[in-house]
Scaffold this motif. Structure first.
Motif, PDB file in Angstrom:
ATOM      1  N   ARG A  71       0.829  -1.212   0.000  1.00 13.68           N
ATOM      2  CA  ARG A  71       0.000   0.000   0.000  1.00 13.68           C
ATOM      3  C   ARG A  71       0.860   1.257   0.000  1.00 13.68           C
ATOM      4  O   ARG A  71       0.600   2.196  -0.759  1.00 13.68           O
ATOM      5  CB  ARG A  71      -0.907  -0.006   1.232  1.00 13.68           C
ATOM      6  N   ALA A 121       2.579   1.597  -3.417  1.00 11.11           N
ATOM      7  CA  ALA A 121       1.606   1.959  -4.457  1.00 11.11           C
ATOM      8  C   ALA A 121       1.235   3.435  -4.368  1.00 11.11           C
ATOM      9  O   ALA A 121       1.114   4.121  -5.387  1.00 11.11           O
ATOM     10  CB  ALA A 121       0.362   1.078  -4.336  1.00 11.11           C
ATOM     11  N   LYS A 166      -2.697  -1.183  -6.416  1.00 12.79           N
ATOM     12  CA  LYS A 166      -2.104  -2.306  -5.690  1.00 12.79           C
ATOM     13  C   LYS A 166      -2.009  -3.548  -6.565  1.00 12.79           C
ATOM     14  O   LYS A 166      -1.021  -4.286  -6.512  1.00 12.79           O
ATOM     15  CB  LYS A 166      -2.924  -2.589  -4.435  1.00 12.79           C
TER      16      LYS A 166
END
Length: 398
Positions: free
Chosen positions: A28, A31, A38
């Protein structure tokens, strides 16, 4: 209106996947830092792990090793044919074993000894025995090496080839800096001082690009003005070069690249990373100094392809790009050790940790009212969505 499909270069995919695989970021966090989904990042991570396990992908490879494998698969048949032609032609000559060993020794600096021995069809153990046969040094050479070690010890390991040559000459043994350098390598002696860094000066006039930015560093929104610059970092036994692209709105680094060569490939890589991670923005201005890396045809072609307007500082005026100068000052005083890094890999990992992990996420910035660059941009986009929602035109009732 069709949605524009985003495309990513193998270098960008590798940089994003390494944040999770090598540097401990969660999927996370990585990203969000790279502005990708993701699911996309998970695919890149799986591909990186697969390549590192030795599997060559069907698509474009991410790691340099797998890229090299794909290239070698195309060249293998041609190389085998050339090798057979060379063998058949060489075997027709009457060359003795000692002469073969001498040829192998001359070529060993460019090719592995095993490959050369296999090519000439000689035993590697026989070549090693011939190469390592004892040689006798003259008394003059022994004295010179002794004086070089003495001079290096007297300087506490700080003297380089030039200084050692002068010290040995004052001891009564004429020695040039070049001979001193060769013998220092043989003796394993190195200077403990970091060398000074020098950029090469351009030999031709720069292109006529005006200073469009004009020191207007306060911009109204993200992806309006980007600035870029290059600095140098000591990595192991040589200088490495860092190119960074910064969004002026929140002073956030949005693209960066580290290389051993300060060329246009370095600046292009940083700009391409920024353009992809920021979802290919429009109506963008890019400002930098007049370095040849930013005025080259290759770099300007990338700007033209992305439809980015260019702005250049005035010659010799660092204040025209002061936000980038300030960022590099913070990087070097807050993060980089005084003696530099032990290797290129360590330098790349630590600098990425500073940009992604500390500077963008946590470091308060006076320009942002004490907020980090990430928090400043989050506030902007929240306000932007609220304004857009409230000003949405109402449908007319017929």
């Amino acid at each position: 209106m069709t949605r524009k499909r985003r495309s990513f270069s193998p270098e960008f995919k590798l940089e994003a996947a390494q944040l999770v695989v090598d540097q401990g970021y969660t999927i996370r966090e990585a990203a969000e830092a790279m502005n990708v989904s993701k699911t996309t990042l998970e695919n890149w991570i799986r591909q990186l792990k697969s390549e590192r396990s030795g599997k060559t992908p069907a698509s474009k490879a991410l790691t340099p090793e797998q890229k090299r494998i794909q290239e070698l698969e195309k060249q293998l048949r041609k190389v085998e044919q050339e090798k057979e032609i060379f063998k058949k032609g060489y075997c027709s000559l009457d060359v003795r074993l000692a002469q073969q060993f001498q040829i192998i020794k001359r070529l060993e600096g460019s090719f592995p000894a095993k490959t050369l021995c296999d090519t000439f069809e000689v035993h590697r153990s026989s070549y090693r025995y011939w190469r390592n046969r004892p040689g006798r040094l003259s008394s003059k050479e022994l004295r010179t090496r002794h004086l070089i070690k003495t001079a290096h010890r007297l300087s506490n390991g700080s003297a380089g080839a030039r200084s050692i040559a002068k010290i040995v000459t004052t001891m009564g043994e004429d020695l040039s800096r070049y001979r001193a350098s060769r013998r220092m390598k043989l003796l394993g002696l190195v200077s403990s001082q970091l060398p000074k860094h020098h950029y090469r000066k351009a030999e031709q006039a720069h292109i006529a690009v005006p200073n469009v930015l004009g020191r207007c560093f306060d911009v109204k929104r993200p992806n309006q003005v980007w600035v870029g610059d290059i600095t140098y970092v000591w990595a192991g036994k040589r200088w490495a070069y860092l190119a960074v692209v910064m969004d002026l709105y929140a002073r956030k680094p949005v693209g960066w690249s580290l290389s051993l060569s300060p060329d246009s490939v370095l600046t292009k890589s940083a700009l391409e990373m920024a353009y992809e991670s920021r979802k290919q923005p429009n109506e963008l201005l890019f400002h930098s100094d007049q370095g040849c890396q930013y005025t080259s045809i290759q770099f300007r072609q990338v700007l033209w392809r992305y439809q980015i307007k260019q702005s250049l500082s005035r010659k010799g005026n660092c204040w025209d790009n002061s936000p980038m100068e300030r960022f590099f000052r913070s990087l070097k005083t807050e993060w980089i050790p005084e003696t530099g890094y032990r290797s290129f890999t360590e330098a790349k990992e630590q600098i990425t940790n500073y940009i992604v992990g500390y500077y963008s996420r946590y470091r308060p910035h006076s320009k942002n009212g004490g907020l980090s660059p990430n928090d400043k941009e989050i506030m902007y986009w929240k306000a932007y969505k609220t304004v857009a929602k409230n000003t949405c035109p109402l449908h007319k009732v017929s």
